[in-house]
Design an enzyme around this catalytic site. Structure first.
Site, PDB file in Angstrom:
ATOM      1  N   TYR A 154      32.672  31.622  32.817  1.00 16.57           N
ATOM      2  CA  TYR A 154      33.692  31.076  33.705  1.00 16.57           C
ATOM      3  C   TYR A 154      34.188  29.722  33.205  1.00 16.57           C
ATOM      4  O   TYR A 154      35.399  29.447  33.196  1.00 16.57           O
ATOM      5  CB  TYR A 154      33.102  30.946  35.112  1.00 16.57           C
ATOM      6  CG  TYR A 154      34.070  30.549  36.192  1.00 16.57           C
ATOM      7  CD1 TYR A 154      34.976  31.467  36.721  1.00 16.57           C
ATOM      8  CD2 TYR A 154      34.069  29.255  36.712  1.00 16.57           C
ATOM      9  CE1 TYR A 154      35.855  31.108  37.741  1.00 16.57           C
ATOM     10  CE2 TYR A 154      34.936  28.885  37.723  1.00 16.57           C
ATOM     11  CZ  TYR A 154      35.834  29.820  38.230  1.00 16.57           C
ATOM     12  OH  TYR A 154      36.701  29.456  39.232  1.00 16.57           O
ATOM     13  N   LYS A 158      38.012  28.822  32.112  1.00 20.32           N
ATOM     14  CA  LYS A 158      38.778  27.794  32.809  1.00 20.32           C
ATOM     15  C   LYS A 158      39.153  26.633  31.886  1.00 20.32           C
ATOM     16  O   LYS A 158      40.197  25.988  32.076  1.00 20.32           O
ATOM     17  CB  LYS A 158      38.004  27.286  34.022  1.00 20.32           C
ATOM     18  CG  LYS A 158      37.833  28.350  35.118  1.00 20.32           C
ATOM     19  CD  LYS A 158      39.170  28.915  35.571  1.00 20.32           C
ATOM     20  CE  LYS A 158      39.046  29.864  36.730  1.00 20.32           C
ATOM     21  NZ  LYS A 158      40.360  30.389  37.177  1.00 20.32           N
TER      22      LYS A 158
END
Length: 254
Positions: A154, A158
């Protein structure tokens, strides 16, 4: 006159959380909204909420990680609404695990939905924005881009959003297309609470701990993030290009 009268906005991951709040905000301010999620059925509640408030919205099922689905879905939206003025890349998933336990499948899913999905959706949308020399693209990054234990997939996705945003901004600014990103900190959403459950924590205690660790003394609600997204998609932000705006209540560390 509302800021988005006559505009068409596409919001991905709009079935819940930040996406639903953003779709509702755009509709409240006059936009016609394409509520995008993995299936149209998932977006039905968001559409119903918008229509209840007198807004205009239609749910569309698009797998943002699949180029054929993205191309067909965006073309369907344009055919129905006549164009696209705003794209919000909000779709994302979490599959948290420590590095030594993370599977390749969980890595691929997180990166494909958040990062590849933003790339594919922006690529499809700009085909319609460039000819008319107008458009706004806002993608969701996260404070996790700075690094977060158990979120290598993640966090990488991001962080990638920020690089993608800066590069797309350089390429598209000459066409009067503003590209920016928003990086929230702790936001009280269904996805955040599901993360707490997976960690074996009580969701209410998880949220309370997040608030206690935030200088402003509270965690964000989806509407707090939606308001920043709406600003970046408005003409009020016409000179903001290639930026990532952190919305974290003062908490820089993760």
């Amino acid at each position: 006159m509302s800021r988005f009268d006559g505009k068409v906005a596409i919001v991905t991951g709009a079935a819940q959380g930040i996406g639903a709040a953003t779709a509702t905000r755009f509709a409240f301010e006059g936009a016609t909204v394409a509520v995008v999620d993995i299936t149209a059925e998932r977006g039905a509640d968001t559409v119903a909420e918008i229509e209840k408030g007198g807004g205009k919205a239609v749910a569309f099922g698009i797998d943002v990680s699949n180029s054929a689905s993205v191309t067909a879905g965006v073309e369907e939206i344009v055919a129905q609404f006549g164009g696209v003025d705003i794209l919000v890349n909000n779709a994302g998933v979490t599959r948290d695990n420590m590095l030594f336990k993370m599977t390749e499948e969980d890595w691929d899913l997180a990166v494909d939905v958040s990062l590849k999905g933003a790339f594919l959706m922006a690529q499809a949308a700009q085909r319609h924005m460039v000819p008319k020399k107008s458009g706004k693209i806002v993608s969701l990054s996260s404070i996790s881009a700075l690094g977060n234990r158990g979120q290598s997939n993640y966090s990488a996705a991001k962080a990638g959003i920020q690089g993608l945003t800066a590069t797309m901004a350089l390429e598209l600014a000459r066409y009067n297309i503003n590209v920016n990103a928003v990086a929230p900190g702790f936001v009280d959403t269904a996805m955040t609470r599901a993360t707490a459950v997976r960690m074996g924590l009580d969701p209410e205690e998880f949220v309370a701990a997040g608030a206690a660790a935030t200088p402003i003394g509270r965690v964000a609600q989806p509407d707090d993030i939606a308001s920043v997204i709406a600003f970046l998609a408005s003409e009020d932000a016409r000179h903001i290009v290639g930026q990532t705006i952190y919305v974290h209540g003062g908490k820089w560390g993760v």
